[in-house]
Design a protein around this motif. Structure first.
Motif, short mmCIF file in Angstrom:
data_model
loop_
_atom_site.label_atom_id
_atom_site.label_comp_id
_atom_site.label_asym_id
_atom_site.label_seq_id
_atom_site.Cartn_x
_atom_site.Cartn_y
_atom_site.Cartn_z
N UNK A 381 0.82 -1.21 0.00
CA UNK A 381 0.00 0.00 0.00
C UNK A 381 0.85 1.26 0.00
N UNK A 382 2.07 1.15 0.55
CA UNK A 382 2.95 2.32 0.61
C UNK A 382 3.49 2.70 -0.75
N UNK A 383 3.33 1.85 -1.76
CA UNK A 383 3.78 2.18 -3.11
C UNK A 383 3.02 3.38 -3.66
N UNK A 384 1.84 3.64 -3.12
CA UNK A 384 1.04 4.78 -3.55
C UNK A 384 1.17 5.86 -2.49
N UNK A 385 1.77 6.99 -2.84
CA UNK A 385 2.08 8.03 -1.86
C UNK A 385 0.82 8.74 -1.38
N UNK A 386 0.93 9.33 -0.19
CA UNK A 386 -0.18 10.11 0.36
C UNK A 386 -0.60 11.27 -0.52
N UNK A 387 0.36 12.06 -1.04
CA UNK A 387 -0.03 13.18 -1.91
C UNK A 387 -0.79 12.75 -3.15
N UNK A 388 -0.46 11.56 -3.70
CA UNK A 388 -1.20 11.07 -4.86
C UNK A 388 -2.61 10.64 -4.45
N UNK A 389 -2.72 9.93 -3.34
CA UNK A 389 -4.04 9.51 -2.86
C UNK A 389 -4.91 10.71 -2.54
N UNK A 390 -4.28 11.79 -2.10
CA UNK A 390 -5.03 13.00 -1.74
C UNK A 390 -5.66 13.66 -2.96
N UNK A 391 -5.18 13.30 -4.14
CA UNK A 391 -5.72 13.87 -5.38
C UNK A 391 -6.78 12.97 -6.01
N UNK A 392 -7.10 11.88 -5.34
CA UNK A 392 -8.18 10.99 -5.79
C UNK A 392 -9.44 11.35 -5.02
N UNK A 393 -10.51 11.66 -5.74
CA UNK A 393 -11.73 12.15 -5.10
C UNK A 393 -12.51 11.06 -4.36
N UNK A 394 -12.53 9.86 -4.92
CA UNK A 394 -13.41 8.82 -4.39
C UNK A 394 -12.65 7.50 -4.25
N UNK A 395 -12.79 6.88 -3.08
CA UNK A 395 -12.18 5.59 -2.80
C UNK A 395 -13.31 4.59 -2.61
N UNK A 396 -13.42 3.62 -3.52
CA UNK A 396 -14.59 2.73 -3.54
C UNK A 396 -14.13 1.28 -3.39
N UNK A 397 -14.73 0.58 -2.43
CA UNK A 397 -14.45 -0.84 -2.23
C UNK A 397 -15.37 -1.66 -3.13
N UNK A 398 -14.76 -2.60 -3.86
CA UNK A 398 -15.52 -3.47 -4.77
C UNK A 398 -15.47 -4.89 -4.21
N UNK A 399 -16.51 -5.31 -3.48
CA UNK A 399 -16.49 -6.63 -2.86
C UNK A 399 -16.81 -7.74 -3.86
N UNK A 400 -16.57 -8.97 -3.47
CA UNK A 400 -16.96 -10.10 -4.31
C UNK A 400 -18.48 -10.18 -4.36
N UNK A 401 -19.01 -10.65 -5.48
CA UNK A 401 -20.46 -10.70 -5.70
C UNK A 401 -20.98 -12.09 -5.37
N UNK A 402 -22.06 -12.14 -4.59
CA UNK A 402 -22.70 -13.41 -4.25
C UNK A 402 -23.46 -13.97 -5.46
N UNK A 403 -23.60 -15.29 -5.48
CA UNK A 403 -24.31 -15.95 -6.57
C UNK A 403 -25.74 -15.45 -6.67
#
Length: 490
Positions: A381-403
């Motif tokens: 996760x540290x490969x992506x710097x804080x300043x770069x993450x700060x320029x991303x507007x939306x952080x969305x979790x994509x879970x696995x889909x149930x049958x």
């Protein structure tokens, strides 16, 4: 031509980044015992070789020039000239001095094109930019390769003359009425959206992710999709292009101009009317991503201008490549400095990034165990710097889909239905005032969020912009607490 010297001048151009510079092509010619052609004016190898192509084309077209001595000057002399776009004007300048065509009209047209040894005129890059430049400088028209003509014809107010062969260009200057300008390829239905390759109706489940994509499309917000492998992150990113607002003529011209200069536009297509989707591999260099070269060319961030830049497996990109994204994400343009000057490229794109929550991809998965240690996850996760993450507007979790979600497929809307809402919100954003209107309770809610979540000032501004987009999607101008809460959840 008599025994005296002859000198004539033609109009050409040089392409520097996205900028077009006027180049005066001066041809001085006199009789000699042995043919000698010299090109001066800081030419590169392709320009220096032009004299061989041009002389062979002149002779193979049936002209009998005889031995001559000629100096061809490309002014301004301090500007480096690149490519084979000077072949056609040099050939016409030489033939004019030899008396095979009237030279009085040569300077009224802008001429560009590469020549084959048979005299065939071959395609070049950047013709839209060239046509705009010719119109700006009051030229009667431009002579360009016929294959490029449909692309250049989208620029109104300037005649585009398609040239197939050197002999056709010579005949044109003897009889300009013999060649009709290329008709415009713009039609009323040109900007109608095409049927998307991936429709949102085919994506089962993930209703909250679809909602996030709708907000991103309406407001041009950058998004990170995080989830285990096989949850549809790439599919959702590709489906996003089908719900984005249709392009305007101005946007289409700018996007086509960038792709034309990069040599990526279809010579027969004309305008690019569908938003670009660029998905560079994670092994790309920072120069390939941002643009580069001795005379810089557009990189992926500029080729995605007006559309989507999709970065799959975000942590696998090199740290250098990711860090150079900070300027284009923030400023919507990138400036590259070289000895020859500064080159600025537009980068107004929507960035969609996808990543796994950990190296193996199953951290937090309800059914599969994660094989990674806490240290491995932290390094990933540290490969992506804080300043770069700060320029991303939306952080969305994509879970696995149930049958069950796959089989039921409830609440699935088509891309066309979602696009209607997106275009309505987009239109409201363009027509509304730039001032944010906050409803009752929003200030206290923001204050509490900043105190508890440690939100930076940049993130604070982006939360408000996302909340404003949500309000516009609901047809409202004022941001309510519900809009703000949804924005904070991202």
């Amino acid at each position: 031509m008599n025994d005296k010297n002859c000198c004539t001048q033609l109009c050409g151009v040089a392409l520097l980044g996205l900028e077009v510079i006027s180049v005066d092509i001066e041809v001085d010619l006199s009789r000699a015992d042995k043919t000698q052609l010299t090109i001066v004016g800081l030419p590169d190898a392709a320009v220096k070789e032009s004299k061989e192509r041009v002389w062979a084309a002149i002779k193979n077209c049936g002209f009998k020039p005889g031995p001559i001595r000629s100096t061809i000057n490309l002014a301004p002399g301090a500007l480096r000239k690149e490519g084979a776009i000077y072949d056609l004007p040099i050939a016409l300048g030489l033939l004019g001095c030899l008396g095979h065509l009237p030279i009085s009209q040569l300077n009224n047209y802008l001429i560009a094109g590469e020549l084959g040894l048979s005299g065939e005129v071959r395609p070049i890059n950047g013709v839209i930019a060239i046509a705009i430049h010719a119109r700006k400088h009051g030229k009667k028209g431009i002579l360009i390769p016929a294959i490029n003509a449909p692309e250049a014809a989208v620029v109104d107010g300037i005649d585009i003359f398609p040239i197939h062969h050197l002999k056709e260009a010579v005949h044109f200057f003897h009889s300009p009425s013999s060649l009709s300008p290329q008709p415009s390829s713009i039609s009323d239905d040109l900007f109608n959206p095409r049927t998307p390759t991936i429709d949102f109706v085919d994506i089962k489940g993930q209703s909250h992710v679809k909602r996030a994509m709708e907000i991103a499309a309406a407001g041009g917000h950058n998004v990170i999709l995080s989830g285990p492998p096989g949850t549809g992150k790439t599919m959702i990113a590709k489906a996003l292009i089908g719900i984005m607002p249709r392009m305007t003529l101005e946007e289409s011209l700018e996007v086509t101009k960038i792709h034309s200069i990069a040599g990526l536009s279809s010579k027969h297509q004309g305008l690019i009317t569908q938003r670009p989707f660029r998905s560079p591999h994670h092994t790309i260099s920072y120069a390939g991503l941002i643009g580069g070269g001795t005379v810089p060319k557009p990189g992926e961030v500029s080729l995605a201008h007006g559309g989507i830049l999709f970065l799959d497996e975000l942590p696998e990109f090199s740290r250098n490549a990711l860090e150079v994204l900070r300027q284009p994400l923030e400023d919507r343009q990138v400036t590259i400095s070289r000895a020859g000057g500064n080159f600025t490229f537009p980068t107004h794109f929507t960035c969609i990034a996808a990543m796994n929550p950990c190296p193996c991809g199953y951290y937090g998965h309800p059914e599969k165990n994660c094989r990674d240690s806490e240290l491995q996850i932290e390094r990933y996760r540290r490969k992506i710097s804080g300043p770069l993450l700060d320029r991303i507007d939306m952080h969305v979790t994509v879970p696995s889909v149930k049958y069950r979600e796959i089989m039921e497929g409830k609440n699935s809307e088509s891309s066309a239905t979602i696009r209607e809402r997106v275009e309505g919100a987009h239109e409201r954003q363009r027509s509304s005032s730039k001032k944010l209107l906050l409803g009752n309770g929003c200030q206290s809610l923001l204050r509490e969020a900043i105190d508890q979540m440690g939100i930076s000032l940049r993130a604070h501004d982006r939360i408000l912009k996302v909340a404003q987009t949500i309000a516009h999607l609901e047809g409202q101008e004022t941001i309510s607490e519900d809009h703000l809460i949804e924005a904070l959840n991202y």
